[in-house]
Design a protein around this motif. Structure first.
Motif, PDB file in Angstrom:
ATOM      1  N   HIS A   1      42.733  42.932  33.788  1.00  0.00           N
ATOM      2  CA  HIS A   1      43.275  44.236  34.121  1.00  0.00           C
ATOM      3  C   HIS A   1      42.253  45.344  33.891  1.00  0.00           C
ATOM      4  CE1 HIS A   1      47.438  43.102  34.878  1.00  0.00           C
ATOM      5  NE2 HIS A   1      47.359  42.272  33.861  1.00  0.00           N
ATOM      6  N   SER A   2      41.457  45.210  32.842  1.00  0.00           N
ATOM      7  CA  SER A   2      40.547  46.297  32.438  1.00  0.00           C
ATOM      8  C   SER A   2      39.110  45.924  32.753  1.00  0.00           C
ATOM      9  CB  SER A   2      40.711  46.597  30.940  1.00  0.00           C
ATOM     10  OG  SER A   2      42.040  46.913  30.631  1.00  0.00           O
ATOM     11  N   MET A   3      38.743  46.090  34.007  1.00  0.00           N
ATOM     12  CA  MET A   3      37.400  45.697  34.405  1.00  0.00           C
ATOM     13  C   MET A   3      36.336  46.611  33.826  1.00  0.00           C
ATOM     14  SD  MET A   3      37.154  42.881  35.913  1.00  0.00           S
ATOM     15  CE  MET A   3      35.437  43.051  36.331  1.00  0.00           C
ATOM     16  N   ASP A   4      36.660  47.870  33.557  1.00  0.00           N
ATOM     17  CA  ASP A   4      35.678  48.750  32.933  1.00  0.00           C
ATOM     18  C   ASP A   4      35.292  48.228  31.563  1.00  0.00           C
ATOM     19  OD1 ASP A   4      38.304  49.278  32.135  1.00  0.00           O
ATOM     20  OD2 ASP A   4      37.872  51.364  31.623  1.00  0.00           O
TER      21      ASP A   4
ATOM     22  N   LEU B   1      36.428  55.267  39.344  1.00  0.00           N
ATOM     23  CA  LEU B   1      36.093  56.298  38.372  1.00  0.00           C
ATOM     24  C   LEU B   1      35.871  55.721  36.990  1.00  0.00           C
ATOM     25  CD1 LEU B   1      38.661  59.035  39.475  1.00  0.00           C
ATOM     26  CD2 LEU B   1      36.182  59.135  39.757  1.00  0.00           C
ATOM     27  N   SER B   2      36.651  54.717  36.600  1.00  0.00           N
ATOM     28  CA  SER B   2      36.552  54.165  35.246  1.00  0.00           C
ATOM     29  C   SER B   2      35.190  53.548  34.979  1.00  0.00           C
ATOM     30  CB  SER B   2      37.651  53.124  35.021  1.00  0.00           C
ATOM     31  OG  SER B   2      37.536  52.053  35.941  1.00  0.00           O
ATOM     32  N   LEU B   3      34.535  53.010  36.017  1.00  0.00           N
ATOM     33  CA  LEU B   3      33.234  52.382  35.826  1.00  0.00           C
ATOM     34  C   LEU B   3      32.124  53.407  35.661  1.00  0.00           C
ATOM     35  CD1 LEU B   3      33.252  49.336  38.258  1.00  0.00           C
ATOM     36  CD2 LEU B   3      33.706  49.389  35.818  1.00  0.00           C
ATOM     37  N   ARG B   4      32.425  54.656  36.018  1.00  0.00           N
ATOM     38  CA  ARG B   4      31.432  55.713  35.853  1.00  0.00           C
ATOM     39  C   ARG B   4      31.634  56.479  34.548  1.00  0.00           C
ATOM     40  NH1 ARG B   4      32.342  59.163  40.733  1.00  0.00           N
ATOM     41  NH2 ARG B   4      34.106  57.866  41.313  1.00  0.00           N
ATOM     42  N   THR B   5      32.553  56.002  33.738  1.00  0.00           N
ATOM     43  CA  THR B   5      32.824  56.611  32.436  1.00  0.00           C
ATOM     44  C   THR B   5      32.265  55.725  31.338  1.00  0.00           C
ATOM     45  OG1 THR B   5      34.873  57.558  33.309  1.00  0.00           O
ATOM     46  CG2 THR B   5      34.632  57.502  30.914  1.00  0.00           C
TER      47      THR B   5
ATOM     48  N   ALA C   1      25.963  49.376  39.385  1.00  0.00           N
ATOM     49  CA  ALA C   1      26.416  50.617  38.759  1.00  0.00           C
ATOM     50  C   ALA C   1      26.509  50.514  37.250  1.00  0.00           C
ATOM     51  CB  ALA C   1      27.767  51.026  39.340  1.00  0.00           C
ATOM     52  N   THR C   2      26.824  49.316  36.747  1.00  0.00           N
ATOM     53  CA  THR C   2      26.934  49.123  35.296  1.00  0.00           C
ATOM     54  C   THR C   2      25.647  48.587  34.682  1.00  0.00           C
ATOM     55  OG1 THR C   2      27.944  46.941  35.712  1.00  0.00           O
ATOM     56  CG2 THR C   2      29.433  48.792  35.323  1.00  0.00           C
TER      57      THR C   2
ATOM     58  N   ARG D   1      42.563  54.069  36.230  1.00  0.00           N
ATOM     59  CA  ARG D   1      43.135  54.870  35.171  1.00  0.00           C
ATOM     60  C   ARG D   1      44.286  55.684  35.756  1.00  0.00           C
ATOM     61  NH1 ARG D   1      40.298  54.659  30.679  1.00  0.00           N
ATOM     62  NH2 ARG D   1      38.121  54.001  30.771  1.00  0.00           N
ATOM     63  N   CYS D   2      45.277  55.968  34.902  1.00  0.00           N
ATOM     64  CA  CYS D   2      46.387  56.800  35.366  1.00  0.00           C
ATOM     65  C   CYS D   2      45.828  58.111  35.858  1.00  0.00           C
ATOM     66  CB  CYS D   2      47.355  57.064  34.224  1.00  0.00           C
ATOM     67  SG  CYS D   2      48.517  55.739  34.018  1.00  0.00           S
TER      68      CYS D   2
END
Length: 435
Positions: free
Chosen positions: A322-325, A231-235, A348-349, A33-34
């Motif tokens: 691009h968006s693995m989350d 971080l994106s995978l923890r959101t 984690a997921t 993420r940006c």
């Protein structure tokens, strides 16, 4: 589908693959993420340094940390995740990544917002160890150590963090020879030769699994923190939103019964996995009207696969994601290679998984990772010798057709994961610097 070109200031960053080669360093495969956390100043390794300054934080308010990482996303991703946590805790921290000038880190690290400098001479270790290609290893190592010494001396870090890749060995060894504090992070269930050797010099060794501690000679140095994930995978991401991102025509009334299989073969692809999928995907889609497939073929295999695969509204064929989350959030089941970071992202997921370990990875790391995943999360493991379309289809149907089994696999995966790994490692690093 052609891969998009990289721009100077992208809004999102691609996903790091489990396997990459320097010739394809621009084809990344992790979605960052940006971030608003940018370096507070522009660092230069060429600034003069007449004398070493005291590295105690009491005398130097700005914390300086070097990360040694390269080669594959499995080494780079955890380094960036730890760096992100350190910047959150202490925004003034100065971070410098050192890697190979031809590795994917030379592109991905600057795009992640961190300063990067390359080591001209790398020290690859060819297999078998007694290969004639390794005859020049001592010369390359000495030359690289000299180069690393200069870079590290000029930056004057309080600590060096090594997360693997052959480029990290001379960097970490140079830090140890300069008596700079050193920590290493091992992603695999069993360490490679480089990290095993570096563990003798390291102040701390961070490992992903409790069982990995037994593989190191100095167990008192080891801390089982888990693998740092992005971080994106923890959101939290809504499954409905994630699925609509890949299948915009998915009707609301069909979403509840939909089953999504995510197939991951790395950025360059996995030929055996692609062939097995090629022989089963269409029949499964025709027989199961609630089945959706997100199939990442890998960049090198995409054109061939695209010419052979029939279009279908419930199939998304792509060279990389691009968006693995979003991909993880959308999936009910993951079919993948068994790279260390991919395995930990599955934990984690909390996703049920079928793992097909690559036989071409050094020291059998992927098979060992897959075996541990089978023990921890009940992942199904299919070796390449066993892999064919019938075996893969049967295994997919066994899992998707059993709600209780899927729930159990998900629960076990989440229980084995340690989502706070990045923060834990960052705190250990700060404590070590201040000690």
């Amino acid at each position: 589908m052609a891969s998009s070109s990289l721009h100077p200031h992208p809004s999102t960053l691609p996903f790091y693959p489990s396997i990459s080669t320097p010739s394809n360093s621009s084809l990344l495969h992790i979605n960052f993420r940006c971030r608003t956390l940018k370096p507070t100043c522009c660092l230069s390794i060429h600034q003069s340094s007449d004398s070493r300054t005291d590295t105690n934080l009491e005398n130097n308010k700005t914390l300086r940390i070097v990360f040694a990482a390269g080669g594959t996303g499995g080494h780079i991703c955890p380094a960036v995740a730890i760096a992100d946590e350190l910047k959150i805790i202490n925004p003034t921290t100065q971070i410098l990544f050192i890697g190979s000038q031809n590795g994917m880190e030379s592109t991905s690290v600057p795009y992640a917002g961190y300063d990067f400098v390359s080591v001209p001479t790398t020290v690859p270790l060819f297999r078998p160890i007694f290969s004639p290609q390794n005859l020049l290893l001592p010369y390359r190592l000495i030359k690289s150590l000299i180069q690393c010494h200069s870079i590290i001396k000029n930056f004057n870090p309080h600590i060096v963090v090594g997360t693997g890749g052959y480029v990290s060995f001379p960097i970490c060894l140079s830090a140890a020879l300069q008596r700079i504090k050193l920590v290493i992070q091992e992603q695999n269930s069993v360490p490679g030769i480089a990290n095993w050797v570096l563990s003798f010099f390291a102040h701390k060794v961070f490992v992903a699994f409790d069982s990995t501690i037994e593989c190191f000679p100095r167990k008192d140095k080891c801390v089982a923190c888990g693998n740092p994930v992005r971080l994106s995978l923890r959101t939290y991401v809504s499954k409905v939103v994630a699925r609509l991102n890949f299948f915009p025509r998915l009707k609301k009334e069909d979403e509840a019964n939909a089953r999504v299989v995510l197939v991951l073969g790395g950025s360059l692809g996995a030929n055996a996995v692609n062939i097995a999928m090629l022989n089963l995907y269409y029949q499964m889609l025709m027989e199961k009207h609630n089945l959706f497939i997100i199939w990442q073929t890998g960049v090198e295999a995409f054109n061939e696969m695209e010419s052979l695969v029939r279009n279908h509204p419930r199939l998304l064929l792509t060279p990389f994601l691009h968006s693995m989350d979003l991909a993880y959030a959308a999936a009910d089941l993951i079919v993948s290679r068994a790279g260390a970071m991919t395995c930990y992202e599955i934990l984690a997921t909390g996703k049920p998984s079928i793992l097909i370990p690559s036989p071409n990875v050094a020291e059998g790391h992927q098979f060992k990772n897959a075996s541990l995943m089978a023990k921890l999360a009940d992942s199904r493991v299919i070796t390449e010798d066993e892999l064919d379309s019938i075996t893969l289809e049967t295994t997919i149907e066994e899992i998707l057709g059993n709600e209780a089994l899927m729930a159990e696999m998900s629960e076990r995966a989440l229980k084995a994961a340690k989502p706070g790994a990045s923060a834990d490692i960052a705190q250990h690093i700060l404590s070590l610097v201040e000690s």
